[in-house]
Design an enzyme around this catalytic site. Structure first.
Site, short mmCIF file in Angstrom:
data_model
loop_
_atom_site.label_atom_id
_atom_site.label_comp_id
_atom_site.label_asym_id
_atom_site.label_seq_id
_atom_site.Cartn_x
_atom_site.Cartn_y
_atom_site.Cartn_z
N ARG A 49 0.82 -1.22 0.00
CA ARG A 49 0.00 0.00 0.00
C ARG A 49 0.85 1.27 0.00
NH1 ARG A 49 -5.42 -0.69 1.95
NH2 ARG A 49 -5.32 1.49 2.61
N LYS A 145 -0.33 -18.81 6.92
CA LYS A 145 -1.09 -19.03 8.14
C LYS A 145 -1.12 -17.73 8.94
CE LYS A 145 2.11 -20.39 11.80
NZ LYS A 145 1.55 -19.63 12.91
N HIS A 175 5.49 -23.55 7.07
CA HIS A 175 6.92 -23.52 6.75
C HIS A 175 7.69 -24.69 7.35
CE1 HIS A 175 7.19 -21.30 10.64
NE2 HIS A 175 8.38 -21.86 10.70
N LYS A 179 11.29 -27.65 5.90
CA LYS A 179 12.57 -27.95 6.55
C LYS A 179 13.15 -29.25 6.00
CE LYS A 179 11.64 -25.50 10.88
NZ LYS A 179 12.79 -24.59 10.81
N GLU A 213 10.55 -22.45 21.71
CA GLU A 213 10.98 -21.14 21.22
C GLU A 213 11.66 -20.39 22.36
OE1 GLU A 213 7.84 -19.36 18.38
OE2 GLU A 213 6.70 -20.50 19.86
N HIS A 237 1.84 -26.56 12.95
CA HIS A 237 3.17 -27.16 12.92
C HIS A 237 3.22 -28.53 13.61
CE1 HIS A 237 4.21 -23.36 11.38
NE2 HIS A 237 4.47 -22.74 12.51
N LYS A 337 6.88 -20.69 24.51
CA LYS A 337 7.74 -19.54 24.32
C LYS A 337 8.53 -19.27 25.60
CE LYS A 337 5.14 -17.28 20.66
NZ LYS A 337 4.52 -18.55 20.21
N LYS A 342 16.18 -22.62 21.71
CA LYS A 342 15.38 -22.87 20.51
C LYS A 342 15.63 -24.30 20.08
CE LYS A 342 14.55 -21.08 15.84
NZ LYS A 342 14.94 -20.05 14.84
#
Length: 489
Positions: A49, A145, A175, A179, A213, A237, A337, A342
């Site tokens: 935009r 998503k 995604h 992997k 995460e 996922h 989280k 990770k």
């Protein structure tokens, strides 16, 4: 899964100045160009935009790209080639008149890939305008998503897109499916009789899937507080990983054969009624703690936080599959989280041998584990029992790993990012790494009954300090079955 064919197309990226595009999509396209996996006639249209001179926006894109691409992988020659493919077009995605300019910018001879890096609420409007501009017949659409926030809203999104595009030209992104290790699950299972003949309730005790995460919500409060970890991570996922582990062999490697088997798994997931939530599901929310030795705020202390929020940032659950292959084999799923690291991994725990002949104190060692690491250090490790070396050891057992590190074994300078693989496949018209409509809807249907149970019970998520592995109740979840989460956590 056909071999790579580099075919030309026009890629129209809606939301080209958004975080996803700048952080993931453009770096992935640059890397594909660097690997000579973009056809010389492929063009990229950056659509947003924002008004102003196209050169200014493309300069911003270059700055962000230089930050995202490691210095050793930056090549000015590649950038100039990639830059020549790029054009910027300012447009209101919901204004039909804006598509006149898009229509003029598109090569009539090439397929069009329309990538929607936008909120799902505008998917239908974009599709309608593409059709009105006469672009729908040769367009593949890529949907990011989340596709809805429950079964009903996901159906609304899917139906809005399906009014203009057949399923064969709709590519729903997850995604994780891009992997390298996730793709290797297909080869690992179905190209090795060593594993596939053992891949059932006769030989497997239980399965763990962990997606941890290290970060918090990272400025995504507006979205995440309405979603929570179940919607954000489990519905897509983790359930996709579960399907690839649990599915029966497909008849071939075509997209629909693989997706048919995944749907069978989703249909076989045992519902968890509200009265069983306390024993089979744990919800958590991180409080203030430490990450890498630095103090970090709790979820309710994050910027723009709703201090009364009961959104979960952690979920652990026991999932059971009602079919012959997996009857009696629990799947333990965990995601959160502000974890200590990770980490994404799948652990297959095999059963003990049927007759035990070694010293009783060694019994806890006698089970094989297959550890599939998705990140970091993608690879596979099979833990086997061996005799400890030495004359005075007797028949002392020890666990030894058979390691397969992708980066070391294949001497790969780098492991491609998931978006590189997914963008390559969509430009070539291959759907096997993308999610079909019924997969999305069966996953939502299963998750919706969990959410309905939580709402009925009105229980707050259990607190856990940032930098920990979640609420203590998540340890009890597996301990109740006489087990523990794998690893030195």
């Amino acid at each position: 899964m056909p071999d790579v064919r580099v075919l030309p197309c026009t890629l129209a990226l809606f939301g080209a100045l958004g975080d996803l595009a700048l952080r993931k999509l453009f770096p992935a396209l640059y890397q594909l160009d660097r690997e000579n996996l973009l056809h010389r006639d492929t063009r990229v249209l950056a659509l947003a935009r924002d008004e102003g001179a196209p050169a200014e926006h493309l300069a911003t894109l270059e700055q962000r790209l230089r930050l995202a691409v490691p210095a050793k992988e930056w090549d000015d020659v590649v950038w100039q080639r990639f830059r020549e493919r790029l054009d910027y077009l300012s447009m209101d995605f919901l204004d039909p008149q804006a598509y006149v300019g898009l229509r003029e910018a598109v090569d009539d001879e090439l397929p069009l890939v329309a990538y929607f890096a936008t909120p799902a609420s505008v998917f239908g409007g974009i599709c309608e305008n593409l059709a009105a501009a006469g672009l729908a017949e040769r367009t593949r659409v890529v949907l990011e998503k989340p596709i809805g926030h429950d079964l009903e809203s996901s159906r609304e999104v899917n139906e809005a897109v399906a009014r203009f595009f057949p399923e064969s030209r709709i590519y729903r992104i997850d995604h994780y499916l891009g992997k390298e290790t996730v793709q290797n699950l297909i080869a690992l299972r179905f190209a090795n009789s060593l594993f596939e003949t053992q891949w059932n309730q006769n030989h497997i005790s239980h399965v763990e899937i962990t997606v941890a995460e290290k970060v918090g919500i990272e400025g995504r409060w507006g979205y995440f507080d309405q979603a929570g970890q179940l919607r954000d991570m489990v519905q897509n996922h983790l359930l996709q990983l579960l399907c690839l582990i649990a599915m029966d062999p497909p008849s071939d490697l075509s997209a629909d054969s693989i997706r048919d088997e995944k749907v069978k798994v989703l249909r076989a997931l045992e519902p968890i009624p509200a009265e069983q939530l306390a024993s089979r599901v744990v919800r958590g929310q991180y409080t203030a703690g430490f990450s890498d030795g630095k103090a970090v705020p709790g979820y309710l202390e994050e910027e723009h936080a709703n201090r009364d929020s009961d959104a979960e940032t952690f979920v652990a659950l026991r999932v059971d599959i009602r079919n012959w292959r997996w009857s009696g084999v629990p799947f333990y799923l965990r995601t959160g989280k502000r974890m200590p690291q990770k980490l994404s991994q799948i652990v297959i725990h095999f059963k003990e041998p049927p007759h035990y002949i070694f010293a009783p104190e060694q019994r806890s060692l006698i089970s094989n584990r297959l550890i599939i690491r998705l990140q970091p250090d993608e690879g596979i490790s099979l833990q086997v029992m061996t005799k400890d070396q030495g004359l005075g050891k007797g028949m002392q057992l020890r666990t030894g790993p058979l390691q397969l590190s992708f980066s070391e074994t294949y001497h790969a300078a780098r492991i491609p990012d998931a978006y590189e693989r997914l963008l390559l496949e969509v430009t070539q018209g291959n759907q096997y790494l993308f999610v079909r409509k019924d997969e999305v809807e069966f996953a939502w249907k299963w998750c919706d009954q969990l959410i309905a149970g939580w709402e009925r019970l009105s229980e707050a998520p259990k607190p856990y300090p940032a930098g920990s592995w979640g609420p203590v109740a998540s340890v009890a979840l597996v301990a109740r079955d006489g087990r523990s989460w794998y690893g030195d956590f």
